[in-house]
Design a protein around this motif. Structure first.
Motif, short mmCIF file in Angstrom:
data_model
loop_
_atom_site.label_atom_id
_atom_site.label_comp_id
_atom_site.label_asym_id
_atom_site.label_seq_id
_atom_site.Cartn_x
_atom_site.Cartn_y
_atom_site.Cartn_z
N SER A 126 -24.23 -33.33 13.49
CA SER A 126 -23.88 -33.46 13.18
C SER A 126 -22.79 -34.12 13.69
O SER A 126 -22.22 -33.43 14.54
N CYS A 127 -21.92 -35.12 13.04
CA CYS A 127 -20.40 -35.46 13.47
C CYS A 127 -19.69 -34.72 13.15
O CYS A 127 -19.56 -34.45 12.16
N ILE A 128 -17.95 -34.26 13.65
CA ILE A 128 -16.81 -33.14 13.05
C ILE A 128 -16.16 -34.94 13.79
O ILE A 128 -15.26 -35.16 14.93
N ALA A 129 -14.67 -34.18 12.55
CA ALA A 129 -13.32 -35.18 13.01
C ALA A 129 -12.27 -33.94 12.57
O ALA A 129 -12.57 -33.34 11.99
N THR A 130 -11.66 -33.53 13.94
CA THR A 130 -10.95 -32.55 14.27
C THR A 130 -9.56 -33.39 13.98
O THR A 130 -8.92 -33.87 14.83
N MET A 131 -8.56 -31.96 13.34
CA MET A 131 -7.21 -32.44 12.95
C MET A 131 -6.73 -31.62 14.14
O MET A 131 -6.38 -31.34 14.72
N LEU A 132 -5.46 -32.22 14.93
CA LEU A 132 -4.41 -31.64 15.60
C LEU A 132 -3.96 -30.54 15.18
O LEU A 132 -4.22 -29.05 16.25
N SER A 133 -3.71 -29.55 14.09
CA SER A 133 -4.01 -28.76 13.33
C SER A 133 -5.17 -27.82 13.22
O SER A 133 -4.75 -26.63 13.17
N GLY A 134 -6.35 -28.15 13.86
CA GLY A 134 -7.36 -27.60 13.61
C GLY A 134 -8.08 -27.78 12.59
O GLY A 134 -9.17 -27.28 12.78
#
Length: 116
Positions: free
Chosen positions: A94-102
Motif C-alpha cells: 500500500s502506498c501512503i501520502a503524508t502531510m507535514l502535519s502528519g
C-alpha cells in the motif's frame, strides 16, 4: 486525496516488479510518499519512503539494495521498483501520502506474490 496502486502480480523468486501509486486530489509535491506492506497474519511493515522533492529516500533493512522508490511530481505518481524478489516479499503493498502535519492518506493496496 485518493491513491491508486497498480503493478502487483505473481512473479518468480529472483524476478522484478514495478509498483505505481497515482495520487488524485491535493498537491502531490506537498506530500512525502511511502510504501508499506502487510503479509497474511502479520503487522503492517514499513518498506520505503521518499521526501517531497525526491531528494531523500529511506528503506527498511529487509529491502535495502533490492527496492528503489522514486517519484514523478509532474505525473503525481510514486513508484517502487522491486528487484531480486524473495518469497518473504509476498504481501499487499500500500502506498501512503503524508502531510507535514502528519496526517496520512492510504491506498487500497496491490497484491504481490512471489513464488519459489
Amino acid at each position: 486525496v485518493k491513491l491508486l496502486e497498480s503493478g502487483g502480480g505473481l512473479v518468480q523468486a529472483g524476478g522484478s516488479l514495478k509498483l505505481s501509486c497515482a495520487q488524485s486530489g491535493g498537491t502531490f509535491s506537498s506530500y512525502a510518499m511511502g510504501w508499506f506492506r502487510q503479509a497474511p497474519g502479520k503487522e503492517h511493515e514499513f518498506v520505503a519512503a521518499i521526501s517531497y522533492s525526491g531528494n531523500h529516500t529511506y528503506y527498511s533493512d529487509s529491502v535495502k539494495g533490492r527496492f528503489t522508490i522514486s517519484r514523478d511530481n509532474a505525473k503525481n505518481t510514486v513508484y517502487l521498483q522491486m528487484n531480486s524478489l524473495k518469497r518473504e516479499d509476498t504481501a499487499v503493498y500500500s502506498c501512503i501520502a503524508t502531510m507535514l502535519s502528519g496526517y496520512a492518506y492510504w491506498g487500497q493496496g496491490t497484491q504481490v506474490t512471489v513464488s519459489s
